[in-house]
Design an enzyme around this catalytic site. Structure first.
Site, PDB file in Angstrom:
ATOM      1  N   LYS A  99       0.578  -1.437  -0.023  1.00  0.00           N
ATOM      2  CA  LYS A  99       0.115   0.419  -0.168  1.00  0.00           C
ATOM      3  C   LYS A  99       0.562   1.446   0.148  1.00  0.00           C
ATOM      4  CE  LYS A  99      -2.007  -1.134   3.883  1.00  0.00           C
ATOM      5  NZ  LYS A  99      -1.586  -1.974   3.957  1.00  0.00           N
ATOM      6  N   ARG A 153      -8.987   0.887   9.395  1.00  0.00           N
ATOM      7  CA  ARG A 153      -8.059  -0.131   9.429  1.00  0.00           C
ATOM      8  C   ARG A 153      -9.769  -0.723  10.116  1.00  0.00           C
ATOM      9  NH1 ARG A 153      -2.827   0.565   9.016  1.00  0.00           N
ATOM     10  NH2 ARG A 153      -1.377  -1.046   8.787  1.00  0.00           N
ATOM     11  N   ARG A 199      11.725  -5.369   4.339  1.00  0.00           N
ATOM     12  CA  ARG A 199      11.546  -4.058   4.456  1.00  0.00           C
ATOM     13  C   ARG A 199      12.524  -3.354   4.872  1.00  0.00           C
ATOM     14  NH1 ARG A 199       5.473  -1.918   4.947  1.00  0.00           N
ATOM     15  NH2 ARG A 199       5.577  -2.955   7.074  1.00  0.00           N
ATOM     16  N   ARG A 259      11.819  -1.334  10.991  1.00  0.00           N
ATOM     17  CA  ARG A 259      10.801  -1.049  12.195  1.00  0.00           C
ATOM     18  C   ARG A 259      10.719  -2.139  13.205  1.00  0.00           C
ATOM     19  NH1 ARG A 259       5.535   0.719   8.428  1.00  0.00           N
ATOM     20  NH2 ARG A 259       4.163  -0.647  10.056  1.00  0.00           N
ATOM     21  N   ARG A 304       0.322  -8.384  14.007  1.00  0.00           N
ATOM     22  CA  ARG A 304      -0.626  -7.425  12.393  1.00  0.00           C
ATOM     23  C   ARG A 304      -1.038  -8.226  11.515  1.00  0.00           C
ATOM     24  NH1 ARG A 304       4.344  -4.921  10.947  1.00  0.00           N
ATOM     25  NH2 ARG A 304       3.471  -4.000   9.368  1.00  0.00           N
TER      26      ARG A 304
END
Ligand code: ADP
Ligand code: ADP
Length: 218
Positions: A18, A93, A132, A164, A175
């Protein structure tokens, strides 16, 4: 002149792409990229009250409470740089957030125009999130699939990239569960509204961008 603002909601699990796509298509369409994750992380680095509150939820892989999140988005979308509209990334969300967004956009004289749902299977998500690399300015890289020109450095400003805290394997799995429990009902919500368009998120980054621009410009 006086054209109505355009609002696009990027929907999909963590790691679907996204943020990567929102950045590119926002530029292409001349809209603001509004990422709630980036807004929380900015607050965190400035050590604001909002940042401190959000951190406890983010580190645990939980969602920040709706009232706080909705107020933050309301403030952001009301700013001058969003008059033409926005690409919303990571918001809504929950069903309560989706309803609040509908109300807010009605007040702003707009609506949710399009909801690309970026579909990617779980095993791919885990691989993507564990590789990532982020820049402080919100640019997103991947160790293998979208590496920076120089390892660990941002292509544009040369700043150091970081992983992160919530991209650790334990938090990632949680998550993804939170997504299925709290966010995936929005697929049905936007399908009923007639705005949902499914995009195959397993394709190369450039191909996904092409598909998104095709539906956004249709
Ligand atoms: P999201 O915002 O949905 O959580 P990101 O845009 O941050 O997802 O992407 C997650 C990771 O996957 C990043 O490391 C990114 O570089 C990588 N990625 C995004 N799209 C693709 C793709 N189509 N193919 C391979 N890797 C991708
Ligand atoms: P990802 O790109 O991996 O999906 P984000 O950067 O969008 O993750 O979000 C990181 C974290 O910020 C979430 O796990 C959550 O704690 C918080 N967050 C972001 N957007 C929202 C939202 N709309 N509602 C509640 N919490 C949010």
């Amino acid at each position: 002149m006086n054209e109505r603002a355009t609002y696009i909601v990027m929907l999909g699990p963590p790691g679907a792409g996204k943020g990567t796509q929102a950045k590119v298509i926002a530029e292409e369409l001349g809209l603001m990229h509004v990422s709630t994750g980036d807004l929380f992380r900015e607050n965190l680095s400035r050590e604001t009250e909002l940042g401190k509150l959000a951190a406890s939820y983010m580190n645990a892989g939980e969602l920040v409470p709706d009232d706080v999140t909705i107020a933050m988005v309301e403030e952001r979308l009301g700013r001058e740089d969003c008059v033409k509209g926005a690409i919303l990334d990571g918001f809504p969300r929950t069903p309560a957030q989706a309803e609040a967004l509908d109300e807010l956009l009605t007040r702003l004289g707009g609506k949710v125009d399009l909801v690309p749902f970026i579909k990617v299977p779980n095993e791919v998500l885990i691989e993507r999130l564990s590789g990532r690399w982020m820049s402080r300015s919100g640019r997103v890289y991947h160790a293998l699939y979208n590496p920076p020109k120089v390892k660990w450095l941002d292509d544009e400003d040369g700043s150091e990239l970081y992983q992160r805290d919530d991209d650790k394997p334990e938090t990632v799995a949680h998550r993804i569960n939170v997504y299925y429990e709290q966010t995936s009902p929005l697929i049905d919500y936007y399908q009923k509204a007639g705005t949902l368009v499914e995009i195959d998120g397993t394709q190369d980054i450039e191909v996904v961008t092409k598909d998104l621009l095709k539906v956004a410009k249709a």
